[in-house]
Design a protein around this motif. Structure first.
Motif: not given
Length: 181
Positions: A67-70, A84-85, A123-125, A140-150
């Motif tokens: 359940n992941s994607g590029i 995953e995810h 997982d779950d990023v 790491k697990k459960g993290s969110i990388v905001a748009a435009g982040t370096v």
């Protein structure tokens, strides 16, 4: 032999097919890319979405979980590990190496490349559009990388990360705590 044929088919035909959200042809394109990439990647879970025009080199050492994607127009190294995810936005770039520059007695163009351990996305990023992830990073697990982040360094699990250079914006664990009134 099957892997080489799949790689040629992907880069010549399948990467150009419509995105998965395109009416009718989109879901078919998504299934065709997935079927092909299962033969290219080292490991490929079920329900994987490879976005239109995604680039991944030879892909021979890519591991991608269920359940992941590029993302669309994403560029990832051929040794990335994706859990995953994992959601990846459009135009994400992940580096697997960088120019060597340690010596000052010779030009950087003659110093070759420095290799790093593979980028690991646990997982779950969720990785937002136009993010850049530097070589050797672990998301790491459960993290969110905001748009435009370096993304220049690693952060704890369940982090919300943003900026250039990247910094911790907040922890999802703080958000998830119930508030008593």
């Amino acid at each position: 032999m099957i892997r080489k044929l799949a790689l040629i088919t992907y880069y010549l035909i399948l990467k150009r097919l419509p995105n998965s959200t395109f009416p009718f042809f989109g879901p078919v394109s998504e299934k065709l890319r997935y079927s092909c990439c299962r033969h290219i990647f080292k490991e490929c879970g079920k329900n994987v979405n490879i976005g239109q025009n995604a680039r991944f080199g030879t892909g021979k050492n890519i591991v991608i979980g269920y359940n992941s994607g590029i993302g669309i127009n994403a560029k990832v190294p051929d040794n990335i590990i994706i859990g995953e995810h994992v959601m990846m936005g459009e135009n994400v770039t992940v580096f697997g190496s960088n120019h060597a520059f340690e010596r000052t007695d010779i030009p950087m163009t003659k110093q070759g490349f420095k290799t790093y351990p593979p980028v690991v996305i646990e997982d779950d990023v969720w990785i937002g559009n136009n993010s850049i992830i530097l070589a050797g990073r672990i998301i790491k697990k459960g993290s969110i990388v905001a748009a435009g982040t370096v993304l220049t360094k690693d952060f704890p699990e369940y982090s919300i990360i943003g900026g250039n250079p990247s910094r911790l914006l907040k922890s999802r664990l703080d958000i998830a705590k119930p508030k008593h009134e």
